[in-house]
Design a protein around this motif. Structure first.
Motif, PDB file in Angstrom:
ATOM      1  N   ARG A 165     -34.810 -35.209 -12.048  1.00  0.00           N
ATOM      2  CA  ARG A 165     -34.087 -35.439 -12.944  1.00  0.00           C
ATOM      3  C   ARG A 165     -34.534 -36.444 -14.262  1.00  0.00           C
ATOM      4  O   ARG A 165     -34.954 -37.412 -13.880  1.00  0.00           O
TER       5      ARG A 165
ATOM      6  N   PHE B 179     -37.133 -20.130 -16.222  1.00  0.00           N
ATOM      7  CA  PHE B 179     -38.518 -20.297 -15.824  1.00  0.00           C
ATOM      8  C   PHE B 179     -39.479 -20.868 -16.976  1.00  0.00           C
ATOM      9  O   PHE B 179     -39.181 -20.806 -17.940  1.00  0.00           O
TER      10      PHE B 179
ATOM     11  N   LEU C 220     -37.287 -14.126 -11.252  1.00  0.00           N
ATOM     12  CA  LEU C 220     -36.042 -14.535 -11.143  1.00  0.00           C
ATOM     13  C   LEU C 220     -35.181 -14.919 -12.379  1.00  0.00           C
ATOM     14  O   LEU C 220     -35.730 -16.008 -13.170  1.00  0.00           O
TER      15      LEU C 220
ATOM     16  N   ARG D 204     -45.605  -9.325 -12.405  1.00  0.00           N
ATOM     17  CA  ARG D 204     -45.022 -10.591 -11.479  1.00  0.00           C
ATOM     18  C   ARG D 204     -43.472 -10.528 -11.423  1.00  0.00           C
ATOM     19  O   ARG D 204     -42.771  -9.971 -12.063  1.00  0.00           O
TER      20      ARG D 204
ATOM     21  N   GLN E 179     -33.495 -27.013 -15.865  1.00  0.00           N
ATOM     22  CA  GLN E 179     -32.249 -26.721 -15.740  1.00  0.00           C
ATOM     23  C   GLN E 179     -31.507 -27.601 -16.414  1.00  0.00           C
ATOM     24  O   GLN E 179     -31.548 -29.043 -16.171  1.00  0.00           O
TER      25      GLN E 179
ATOM     26  N   MET F 216     -33.027 -31.294 -15.543  1.00  0.00           N
ATOM     27  CA  MET F 216     -33.542 -31.408 -14.107  1.00  0.00           C
ATOM     28  C   MET F 216     -34.513 -30.222 -14.219  1.00  0.00           C
ATOM     29  O   MET F 216     -34.613 -28.877 -14.513  1.00  0.00           O
TER      30      MET F 216
ATOM     31  N   SER G 293     -30.283 -29.579  -5.247  1.00  0.00           N
ATOM     32  CA  SER G 293     -31.119 -28.315  -5.718  1.00  0.00           C
ATOM     33  C   SER G 293     -30.419 -27.051  -5.178  1.00  0.00           C
ATOM     34  O   SER G 293     -29.301 -27.327  -4.778  1.00  0.00           O
ATOM     35  N   LEU G 294     -31.011 -25.966  -5.327  1.00  0.00           N
ATOM     36  CA  LEU G 294     -30.448 -24.691  -4.990  1.00  0.00           C
ATOM     37  C   LEU G 294     -30.679 -24.389  -3.587  1.00  0.00           C
ATOM     38  O   LEU G 294     -31.744 -24.544  -3.117  1.00  0.00           O
TER      39      LEU G 294
ATOM     40  N   LEU H   2     -36.992 -28.305 -11.545  1.00  0.00           N
ATOM     41  CA  LEU H   2     -37.185 -27.693 -10.479  1.00  0.00           C
ATOM     42  C   LEU H   2     -38.255 -27.099 -10.074  1.00  0.00           C
ATOM     43  O   LEU H   2     -38.852 -26.419 -10.893  1.00  0.00           O
TER      44      LEU H   2
ATOM     45  N   PHE I 126     -31.580 -16.141 -13.974  1.00  0.00           N
ATOM     46  CA  PHE I 126     -30.376 -16.659 -13.348  1.00  0.00           C
ATOM     47  C   PHE I 126     -29.081 -16.405 -14.111  1.00  0.00           C
ATOM     48  O   PHE I 126     -29.191 -16.431 -15.376  1.00  0.00           O
ATOM     49  N   GLY I 127     -27.989 -16.169 -13.852  1.00  0.00           N
ATOM     50  CA  GLY I 127     -26.613 -16.167 -14.507  1.00  0.00           C
ATOM     51  C   GLY I 127     -26.655 -17.786 -14.557  1.00  0.00           C
ATOM     52  O   GLY I 127     -27.318 -18.615 -14.146  1.00  0.00           O
ATOM     53  N   SER I 128     -25.367 -18.089 -15.347  1.00  0.00           N
ATOM     54  CA  SER I 128     -25.048 -19.372 -15.963  1.00  0.00           C
ATOM     55  C   SER I 128     -24.328 -20.027 -14.737  1.00  0.00           C
ATOM     56  O   SER I 128     -24.279 -21.377 -15.082  1.00  0.00           O
ATOM     57  N   GLY I 129     -23.990 -19.362 -13.840  1.00  0.00           N
ATOM     58  CA  GLY I 129     -23.485 -20.137 -12.601  1.00  0.00           C
ATOM     59  C   GLY I 129     -21.809 -20.109 -12.601  1.00  0.00           C
ATOM     60  O   GLY I 129     -21.273 -19.841 -13.825  1.00  0.00           O
TER      61      GLY I 129
ATOM     62  N   GLY J 244     -24.848 -27.252 -16.685  1.00  0.00           N
ATOM     63  CA  GLY J 244     -23.749 -26.131 -17.125  1.00  0.00           C
ATOM     64  C   GLY J 244     -24.856 -25.018 -16.975  1.00  0.00           C
ATOM     65  O   GLY J 244     -24.094 -23.959 -17.387  1.00  0.00           O
ATOM     66  N   GLN J 245     -26.159 -24.659 -16.789  1.00  0.00           N
ATOM     67  CA  GLN J 245     -26.929 -23.602 -17.025  1.00  0.00           C
ATOM     68  C   GLN J 245     -27.568 -23.270 -15.921  1.00  0.00           C
ATOM     69  O   GLN J 245     -27.807 -24.056 -15.187  1.00  0.00           O
ATOM     70  N   GLY J 246     -28.068 -22.129 -15.442  1.00  0.00           N
ATOM     71  CA  GLY J 246     -28.923 -21.738 -14.454  1.00  0.00           C
ATOM     72  C   GLY J 246     -30.271 -22.097 -14.740  1.00  0.00           C
ATOM     73  O   GLY J 246     -30.907 -22.354 -16.096  1.00  0.00           O
ATOM     74  N   PRO J 247     -31.058 -22.295 -13.738  1.00  0.00           N
ATOM     75  CA  PRO J 247     -32.480 -22.550 -14.023  1.00  0.00           C
ATOM     76  C   PRO J 247     -33.182 -21.573 -14.767  1.00  0.00           C
ATOM     77  O   PRO J 247     -32.939 -20.463 -14.864  1.00  0.00           O
TER      78      PRO J 247
ATOM     79  N   PHE K   2     -24.820 -19.454  -8.342  1.00  0.00           N
ATOM     80  CA  PHE K   2     -25.526 -18.702  -9.039  1.00  0.00           C
ATOM     81  C   PHE K   2     -26.178 -17.377  -8.631  1.00  0.00           C
ATOM     82  O   PHE K   2     -26.327 -17.333  -7.233  1.00  0.00           O
TER      83      PHE K   2
ATOM     84  N   GLY L 171     -35.501 -31.336  -6.886  1.00  0.00           N
ATOM     85  CA  GLY L 171     -35.716 -31.449  -8.491  1.00  0.00           C
ATOM     86  C   GLY L 171     -36.036 -32.799  -8.864  1.00  0.00           C
ATOM     87  O   GLY L 171     -35.718 -33.918  -8.219  1.00  0.00           O
TER      88      GLY L 171
ATOM     89  N   TYR M 243     -39.237 -24.783 -12.982  1.00  0.00           N
ATOM     90  CA  TYR M 243     -37.976 -24.110 -13.875  1.00  0.00           C
ATOM     91  C   TYR M 243     -37.260 -25.315 -14.438  1.00  0.00           C
ATOM     92  O   TYR M 243     -37.639 -26.465 -13.974  1.00  0.00           O
TER      93      TYR M 243
END
Lengths: 114, 115
Positions: free
Chosen positions: A110, A45, B103, B100, A37, A89, B42-43, A91, B105-108, A40-43, B88, A108, A35
């Motif tokens: 960076r 794909f 996932l 497949r 990232q 980043m 990381s998450l 991931l 993701f939202g913006s958080g 300010g955003q989500g990961p 998130f 991750g 992924y």
């Protein structure tokens, strides 16, 4: 520690250089994901492997990006001719084939492109 | 295309207060995950919600899933400073072309708990 590991954790490079990142998944996980990232955003794909086969690539993965997973173990992500827009980043995550798709993420890498 | 929207995007709250983070998504899914991310890290997986009506609780956090409303909530009870992080939600769907599970993701939601 048996979690997902990534190397390096930080990489600073000049525009136009090539970089390579490594991901070691959890040992019994045969699915591996990359992924990206940005701040300010989500990961988002990038690509997916089941064992050694790369089964899917996102449209985000331009021709400058290539990923491999030889022997179905660790994976590498290479970016050629880096651009400032590649700064993010990166991931890696892994999951099992059976059961639900819970993905476990690595720390991750960076990347900063100057 | 699946859209996942979280709100609020930023939340500043005082210790001891309660609040709820919302995650709305645009397509059918029966699986949803909540992750926590600390700055530069990381998450970390918090909750896995696998069916309509699922509710999970861990400490001061409680997550729920309403698949009919396409809505998940993350409720914070009596917030403490240690909960400050970005949260998130991620919706798990089957991609039609490959089969497949993926996932999205939202913006958080960036949470700041003030002492």
């Amino acid at each position: 520690d048996t979690g997902v590991s990534q190397d390096p954790r930080h990489k600073i490079t000049k525009r136009g250089q090539n970089v390579t990142f490594r991901c070691d998944p959890i040992s019994e996980h045969n699915r591996l994901y990359w992924y990206r990232q940005t701040l300010g955003q989500g990961p988002e794909f990038l690509t997916y492997f089941q064992n050694e086969a790369q089964l899917e690539k996102s449209r985000l993965l331009s021709d400058r990006f290539s990923a491999e997973r030889p022997k179905g173990s660790f994976s590498t992500l290479e970016i050629q001719r880096t651009e400032q827009g590649d700064s993010a980043m990166y991931l890696c995550a892994s999951s099992r084939t059976r059961g639900y798709n819970e993905q476990f993420f690595g720390p991750g890498t960076r990347l900063t492109v100057l | 295309e699946l859209k996942v929207e979280q709100n609020p995007l930023f939340l500043s709250m005082q210790e001891g207060k309660n609040y709820t983070i919302y995650c709305n998504y645009s397509t059918t899914s029966d699986r949803l995950y909540w992750y926590r991310q600390d700055p530069g890290k990381s998450l970390e997986s918090l909750f896995v919600l696998l069916s309509n009506g699922a509710v999970k609780q861990e400490g001061r956090l409680m997550a729920s899933l309403d698949t009919k409303a396409r809505l998940s909530t993350l409720h914070i009870t009596a917030a403490v400073h240690d909960l400050s992080a970005t949260y998130f939600c991620a919706v798990d769907t089957i991609k039609g072309d490959t089969g497949r599970r993926a996932l999205t993701f939202g913006s958080g939601t960036r949470l700041q708990v003030q002492p």
